[in-house]
Design an enzyme around this catalytic site. Structure first.
Site, short mmCIF file in Angstrom:
data_model
loop_
_atom_site.label_atom_id
_atom_site.label_comp_id
_atom_site.label_asym_id
_atom_site.label_seq_id
_atom_site.Cartn_x
_atom_site.Cartn_y
_atom_site.Cartn_z
N ASP A 58 42.04 69.31 64.44
CA ASP A 58 40.91 68.59 64.65
C ASP A 58 39.83 69.73 64.32
OD1 ASP A 58 39.02 66.74 64.69
OD2 ASP A 58 39.41 65.99 66.70
N CYS A 100 35.36 63.75 60.86
CA CYS A 100 36.71 63.09 61.33
C CYS A 100 37.23 61.84 60.85
CB CYS A 100 36.92 63.29 62.59
SG CYS A 100 36.35 64.79 63.40
N LYS A 153 45.07 61.95 68.32
CA LYS A 153 43.80 61.40 68.16
C LYS A 153 43.68 60.36 66.94
CE LYS A 153 39.12 62.64 66.28
NZ LYS A 153 37.79 63.67 66.15
N HIS A 155 40.73 57.66 65.96
CA HIS A 155 39.27 57.66 65.53
C HIS A 155 39.14 56.79 64.27
CE1 HIS A 155 35.76 60.57 65.67
NE2 HIS A 155 35.28 59.28 66.13
N HIS A 255 38.69 71.01 68.54
CA HIS A 255 37.33 70.00 68.76
C HIS A 255 36.67 70.43 69.85
CE1 HIS A 255 34.83 66.63 68.99
NE2 HIS A 255 35.06 66.25 67.74
N ASP A 307 41.55 68.36 59.54
CA ASP A 307 40.97 67.24 59.01
C ASP A 307 39.62 67.39 58.42
OD1 ASP A 307 39.44 67.61 61.34
OD2 ASP A 307 39.25 65.79 62.17
N ASN A 308 38.72 68.49 58.64
CA ASN A 308 37.64 68.97 58.03
C ASN A 308 37.17 70.20 58.41
OD1 ASN A 308 36.36 66.31 60.17
ND2 ASN A 308 36.12 68.55 60.64
#
Length: 495
Positions: A58, A100, A153, A155, A255, A307-308
């Site tokens: 993350d 996310c 996670k 989301h 994160h 994820d980014n």
């Protein structure tokens, strides 16, 4: 006609506006599962579909891992992840969505998140999540005979009906939303009567999920070790049954708040961030060791990805390496991420490629490897990259991507060129529509500096062709608005 920034209201838009302004499914799944099970029963074990271990972290920036120029330069070597990179394919042009929620949606649906009502991280308890109409990678693999589990996670929905066990996963454990909610219980003035705290949850397919414990700062430090433990336990159970599995381990680090497990506090001597990086490398190593211990290395596809782009907020700021920007923006640093894939004997080891790949490609590619089906009744933006990943071709199956920031088509990449229709410096900066788009050559200007723009306006031809094809698809299949309730039925379809 509405411009792109107004798409949440009027879903029709045009290329010109971008430049100038900016239960039939269930029945089908059962049929697929029955046919697949019969076919698999007749196959020798060595021909059965591969297992899939997908480790998604993350907000890990492009430049954090040793193999991408980080590791020791960020205070902690990453030997286990670096070794994984040497055992398969490492991409230097893997693109996710800028936030996310949309990136996780794109991975699981094979569709740009703007199509699915998941284009933005939901804040403040607003309606969120994928509609039940969406078909996820987990649902497709489940129909093809896979055991499926998500630990970590999610989301993509906060309530029963939109949790992982409602979207194709046999079991799940983790958090439904975002990690910084762990800071709420200790915040001055916070009251659970005003905003209930986020819960760690668990659930099984066909049953409601249940709350396990409050996700606070203590649990924030502990959760990745538990995600790792449960992911390993799931793989162990499936290895005994000889059933192919999809283990989706969505780790929460790095994160914010970037706080390491107590066992790693002070381990590097370089602060919390470096200790977290050492913990992440250890957790990945634990899962890789489990694959070897179970004797399933050659029949297991292993993926590691972020994820980014990296964190923007201090004191947890990440690093995008040579690229400009962080998440929530269309700069390369917001979307270009680490990506590694290993499949011994199928994916050549030690290969590195700068060919363009996008998160949406993972559904059709993994479905191809698994012998699973991709929905044919809706636009799928992903393309099958199986030949590229396995080295049958050196070229990606795509040469460009659309880059969305929330509901704005903010930029487009085509080959080594990039066009920005909006300018947005950071996640807290307002997006500004550009009268004249910014045009960059990423080979000669990787930092996307405005004083190094190019004037090769012919590039707008292929870029606008991509945009036009997307627009055409929205006329037949309108975009789903964020917050759309279930049951959702596409306009014109039979209820």
């Amino acid at each position: 006609m509405a411009n792109v920034g107004e798409m949440s209201g009027d879903r029709s838009f045009s290329r010109r506006s971008i430049l100038l302004g900016g239960s039939a499914v269930a029945a089908a799944a059962v049929g697929v599962a029955e046919r697949t099970h019969r076919a698999q029963a007749q196959q020798p074990a060595r021909q059965r579909p591969p297992n899939i271990l997908f480790m998604l972290v993350d907000n890990l920036g492009y430049g954090e891992l040793g193999v991408y120029g980080g590791g020791a330069t960020r205070g902690a070597p990453t030997p286990r992840i670096d070794r994984l990179a040497s055992e398969g394919l490492r991409l230097t042009n893997m693109n996710m969505e800028a936030q996310c929620t949309p990136s996780r949606s794109a991975i699981l649906t094979g569709r740009y998140a703007i199509r699915s009502g998941t284009h933005s991280v939901p804040f403040g308890g607003v309606a969120d999540g994928l509609t039940q109409w969406e078909v996820t990678l987990a649902e497709s693999l489940s129909a093809a005979g896979y055991a499926t589990a998500l630990n970590g996670k999610w989301h993509l929905g906060s309530h029963n009906g939109r949790l992982p066990n409602d979207q194709g996963f046999d079991e799940w454990y983790g958090i439904p939303r975002i990690t910084d909610e762990a800071m709420w219980p200790g915040s001055p003035g916070y009251s659970p009567n005003i905003m209930p705290p986020e819960q760690i949850m668990e659930g099984r397919k066909g049953e409601p999920s249940r709350d396990v414990k409050i996700y606070d700062l203590e649990q924030r430090r502990l959760i990745d070790a538990e995600i790792t433990r449960r992911s390993i336990a799931f793989m162990e159970r499936q290895a005994r049954t000889k059933k192919p599995f999809f283990a989706y381990a969505t780790l929460t680090q790095p994160h914010l708040p970037t706080l390491p497990n107590p066992a790693f506090v002070g381990k590097t001597g370089n602060g919390d961030w470096a200790d977290m990086l050492a913990e992440m490398d250890h957790n990945v190593g634990e899962m890789l060791d489990a694959v070897d211990r179970l004797g399933i290395r050659d029949e297991t596809i292993v993926i590691f990805a972020s994820d980014n782009g990296p964190e923007f907020l201090r004191d947890w700021e990440g690093w995008a390496g040579p690229w400009k920007g962080q998440y929530f923006t269309a700069w390369e640093g917001g979307i270009r991420v680490p990506f590694l894939i290993r499949w011994p004997g199928k994916v050549p080891a030690g290969r590195v490629s700068d060919e363009i790949v996008h998160a949406v490609d993972l559904f059709p590619t993994l479905a191809k490897f698994a012998g699973a089906e991709v929905p044919k009744d809706r636009p799928i933006d992903g393309v099958d990259q199986s030949d590229f990943f396995t080295g049958k071709t050196e070229k990606s199956a795509r040469d460009g991507i659309l880059i969305w920031c929330a509901d704005r088509l903010q930029a487009v990449k085509w080959k080594n060129f990039k066009v920005h229709f909006y300018q947005q410096e950071t996640m807290v900066s307002p997006p500004v529509k550009l009268a004249i788009p910014l045009l960059f050559n990423l080979y000669t200007n990787p930092r996307e500096d405005q004083d190094k723009q190019i004037t090769d306006s012919w590039i707008f031809g292929p870029v606008l062709k991509m945009v036009g094809e997307f627009e055409a698809s929205t006329k037949k299949y309108p975009l789903i608005a964020m917050g759309t309730p279930d049951p959702y039925v596409p306009p014109g379809a039979r209820p």
